[in-house]
Design an enzyme around this catalytic site. Structure first.
Site: not given
Ligand code: ASP
Length: 332
Positions: A191, A219
């Site tokens: 993210t 999800r």
């Molecule tokens: N936190 C994000 C999610 O679980 C993914 C990430 O930041 O790597 O969708």
């Protein structure tokens, strides 16, 4: 002496058991600036161009809120960033579904989750914050709201990502939440979370993602959840998370980091404590990555993560570049 991952894990768990997760003593990085101090901090290397866009706004006297929105729009629009917005990894069914949220110094918040076909979910989240009495819109409702407010319906699945998805299906289509641990080159999610402080001393944050590659359709991760993926309180500071969203959600990680800063921990100590909370509550945490970055209202910043390999982009008047986060597990 060679120090294997296994021996490290063993000694780490002994250390945890022995000290009962006591508060760590860490040199305070602080780096706090005075009045008018500008700073922008964001997750991963896609944060570098994002920070530049945010900085431009801060330098011209713009607000932190405008800066973080403009900043994270850069990776959202970049097809080469495979974990955010346009060009992001699809879910199991081949659909790109996006999560995003934004907060200002007053604690105002907007969020969208499970949004499809819109290149800039962060701007929709901001509109939710500013134009509705709500905090969060999801799925078809969020899409309808976006279209009604002038956003264009777009195809977010690029031909390259479609190819990747088809290859994954051919390989058996197994979902792997063990994020970027074994294979940092083939990033399957990361993210962008960003925090900024403007010339008026106001802080804001934004967080946007396509979530975990090949997740179940429907999800939603931590990124659009206020308090999990992002939290900002202008009286204290802000925090954002990246990594296994399920672990962050179960500990309301970003809120926790901000509350720990409120109670006196510096940003790095607060991030470490939030990582420790995950570790304490989640056997199997070694298979996951979670990274936090935090910024206090004076411009002090810090980070901590579970696995080595998390870095963040920082921009101030004195520094532009990437910083390596300290990790709980120092050896892979
Ligand atoms: N936190 C994000 C999610 O679980 C993914 C990430 O930041 O790597 O969708």
């Amino acid at each position: 002496m060679s120090f294997t991952r296994r021996s490290f894990l063993k000694s780490t768990s002994l250390a945890i058991a022995g000290i009962g997760l006591a508060r760590p003593v860490i040199a305070n990085p602080l780096n706090e600036g005075g009045d008018g101090y500008l700073i922008v901090i964001s997750t991963w290397d896609h944060g570098l161009p994002a920070n530049e866009a945010a900085w431009k706004i801060l330098e011209e006297g713009g607000t932190a809120l405008d800066a973080v929105e403009a900043g994270v729009k850069v990776p959202e629009a970049d097809p080469n960033v495979s974990t955010v917005g346009y060009g992001g990894f699809p879910d199991k069914s081949g659909k790109v579904t996006l999560d995003a949220c934004i907060m200002d110094h007053l604690g105002q918040a907007g969020s969208v989750a499970f949004l499809q076909h819109i290149k800039h979910p962060i701007s929709v989240a901001r509109l939710v914050m500013e134009k509705t009495p709500h905090v969060m819109l999801t799925g078809k409702g969020a899409l309808k709201f976006a279209l009604k407010n002038g956003f264009k319906k777009e195809k977010l699945l690029t031909p390259e990502m479609k190819k990747e998805w088809k290859k994954w299906k051919k390989r058996g289509g197994q979902f792997k939440p063990t994020i970027n641990i074994e294979d940092e080159i083939n990033t399957n999610h990361d993210t962008i979370g960003m925090l900024a402080l403007d010339a008026d001393g106001k802080i804001a944050g934004a967080c946007t993602t396509s979530g975990m590659a090949y997740k179940l359709h429907g999800r939603v991760g931590d990124s659009p959840i206020i308090g999990a993926g992002l939290y900002v309180d202008g009286e204290v500071g802000g925090a954002v998370a990246t990594g296994s969203g399920e672990l962050v959600m179960k500990t309301l990680g970003s809120f926790l980091v901000v509350e720990l800063m409120r109670s006196g921990l510096n940003p790095k100590e607060a991030c470490l404590e939030a990582v420790r909370r995950i570790i304490k509550k989640n056997p199997g945490y070694e298979q996951h990555q979670v990274g936090y970055i935090a910024l206090n209202k004076k411009g002090g910043y810090g980070s901590f993560c579970i696995q080595k390999g998390f870095h963040y982009a920082l921009k101030t008047n004195q520094f532009t570049g990437l910083k390596e986060s300290e990790a709980f597990l120092k050896v892979r």
